[in-house]
Design an enzyme around this catalytic site. Sequence first.
Site, short mmCIF file in Angstrom:
data_model
loop_
_atom_site.label_atom_id
_atom_site.label_comp_id
_atom_site.label_asym_id
_atom_site.label_seq_id
_atom_site.Cartn_x
_atom_site.Cartn_y
_atom_site.Cartn_z
N ASP A 209 71.90 85.40 35.63
CA ASP A 209 71.85 85.89 36.64
C ASP A 209 70.68 87.00 36.86
O ASP A 209 70.10 87.45 38.12
CB ASP A 209 73.20 86.77 37.53
CG ASP A 209 73.97 87.37 36.48
OD1 ASP A 209 73.46 87.59 35.06
OD2 ASP A 209 74.91 88.01 36.83
N HIS A 210 70.26 87.25 35.89
CA HIS A 210 68.73 88.02 35.64
C HIS A 210 67.71 87.26 35.41
O HIS A 210 67.87 85.84 34.93
CB HIS A 210 69.13 89.22 34.53
CG HIS A 210 70.15 90.09 34.66
ND1 HIS A 210 69.74 91.49 35.16
CD2 HIS A 210 71.33 90.21 35.10
CE1 HIS A 210 71.02 92.22 35.24
NE2 HIS A 210 71.83 91.13 35.03
N GLU B 266 73.59 91.86 27.06
CA GLU B 266 74.76 90.97 27.42
C GLU B 266 74.86 89.60 26.68
O GLU B 266 74.81 88.70 27.01
CB GLU B 266 74.64 90.78 28.83
CG GLU B 266 75.28 91.82 29.73
CD GLU B 266 76.01 91.72 31.00
OE1 GLU B 266 77.34 91.44 30.71
OE2 GLU B 266 75.49 91.58 31.78
N ASP C 18 66.29 95.58 36.33
CA ASP C 18 65.72 95.47 34.75
C ASP C 18 64.43 96.10 34.62
O ASP C 18 63.39 95.88 35.36
CB ASP C 18 65.87 94.02 34.32
CG ASP C 18 66.98 93.42 34.54
OD1 ASP C 18 67.95 93.57 33.53
OD2 ASP C 18 67.19 93.13 35.55
N ASN D 117 70.81 98.89 35.08
CA ASN D 117 71.72 98.68 36.42
C ASN D 117 71.32 100.00 37.26
O ASN D 117 72.33 100.71 37.95
CB ASN D 117 73.27 99.09 35.92
CG ASN D 117 74.04 97.53 35.54
OD1 ASN D 117 73.72 96.77 36.33
ND2 ASN D 117 74.33 97.47 34.22
N ASP E 192 68.25 96.49 30.86
CA ASP E 192 69.14 96.53 32.09
C ASP E 192 69.42 97.82 32.38
O ASP E 192 70.55 98.23 31.68
CB ASP E 192 70.18 95.37 32.07
CG ASP E 192 70.90 95.47 33.19
OD1 ASP E 192 70.71 96.01 34.18
OD2 ASP E 192 71.86 94.51 33.35
N ASN F 93 68.44 90.12 30.48
CA ASN F 93 69.79 90.38 30.27
C ASN F 93 70.19 88.62 30.29
O ASN F 93 70.00 87.99 31.57
CB ASN F 93 70.36 91.00 31.61
CG ASN F 93 71.78 90.89 31.62
OD1 ASN F 93 72.58 89.78 31.31
ND2 ASN F 93 72.56 91.90 31.92
#
Lengths: 257, 257
Positions: A247-248, A34, A218, A148, A146, A7
């Site tokens: 952030d991933h 993203e 992920d 979530n 991802d 991501n």
Amino acid sequence: MKIATFNVNSLRKRLPIVLDWLAQQKPDVLCLQETKVQDSEFPLLALAPSGYHITFRGMKSYNGVAILSRKPPEAVFHGFDDGGESEDARLLRVVIDGIPIVNTYVPQGFEIDSPKYQYKLGWYERLRQYFEKHLSPTKPAIWCGDMNIAPRPMDVHSPEKHLKHVCYHEDARKVYERTLAWGFQDVFVKLYPDRRQYTFWDYRAPSSLEANKGWRIDHILATAPLAEQCTRVDVDVEPRRAKDPSDHTFIWAEFSV
Amino acid sequence: MKIATFNVNSLRKRLPIVLDWLAQQKPDVLCLQETKVQDSEFPLLALAPSGYHITFRGMKSYNGVAILSRKPPEAVFHGFDDGGESEDARLLRVVIDGIPIVNTYVPQGFEIDSPKYQYKLGWYERLRQYFEKHLSPTKPAIWCGDMNIAPRPMDVHSPEKHLKHVCYHEDARKVYERTLAWGFQDVFVKLYPDRRQYTFWDYRAPSSLEANKGWRIDHILATAPLAEQCTRVDVDVEPRRAKDPSDHTFIWAEFSV
DNA sequence: GCTTATGGTG
DNA sequence: CACCATAAGC
């Protein structure tokens, strides 16, 4: 075959990280989520030096998925085809070496009480039907992205604090599990059932990375015939520590096919 | 004594440029304008490695002035003291080695027909009275900053096109001249009366720098006894060509005191 | 925190 | 063109 997922949280902002990682790790396939870029502004030129073939679908501001592959895909499919929201900036499927590869950026869901959370749960239901329609659990297929969802307590720091979090709530984990039950195995869990390793650390807690307060959301999954051939899975934390990180971070898996 | 002035157009964005320039040029005093940072967020820590003493006054979004000095100021004064708008984010005076140094970011004035332009003209009038009250034309004093005035035709590219520009209009140049007439001399003009050298190039015209379509609106001035001791003045264009530049660049002067 | 978009300033 | 602010999303 080496396949990875990441991501990027804006592909344009993460170009150096993606290009470096491709050059170093040389995966056969890299799934991105993203990308946050509409197709007309997709940075094809900046990625060209990598030599990868690129399949993508995005929109302004949010979402956006892409698949980078050493070989050109034999087929490309965007979004759902069930008559609902197409979601083609969240769902991308290609076929490479005869293997279907599904790349998803599953809706995060905002809050348990929100319509967005219901939409997330429904999204997994639609995805399971999508698998039923287009794939076979007895044939090789890969699903990554991802999700979530932190599937197990050990996949999130302080799970007891996150029982009402949209990425750990019981209903979300159940619907995710049911989607897997169609015929997908989490290759990280299969190979290393006891390994605690996150793939996402929130920007908001400055110490989240240092204190390793993260989430494993992920995932790379494979149908049984392919999961059996998975020889290695690893999360590369280094890109999360790099300058201007997402952030991933990347997770990748190797299959002996 | 080597003194410099630089409109940073956001100090936070220009920290690398300011730190580099201080390390290379080692001025005794550097006056900054348009720091665009309120005092509670002033980047003292980032500037600490420079070893300079820092005096500053800012506000949110706009304006903001600072003085960096190798020696601590013997006195510090913020803004006007005439009962009007204090303007302490535009006017800062310190005393260093017994020499008063006035740092101004004079209002730009928007358009000739606007109240902002009248305010600019009034600002110069107030400044002249400020000089009368606090300084003496027969004693050493320095005034520098972004004056938002190109005093002579040669101080702006295509002057004939800018007769109604708030930084070149007759009234603005006159009131600026009258402020100087109190007792300040432009040391750049004194030393190099024929030199055409700008200090500001607008971001908006992409070729403004390449085509050298700029303005000389940042100035260093001194009272007679000090102006006579000015040995060198120069504009350093390099920082304007650097990565992520301000739209202004540094001008500095050396005095044999 | 870090990304995006929009609207305002010079 | 490059700042600023605000608001949204995660």
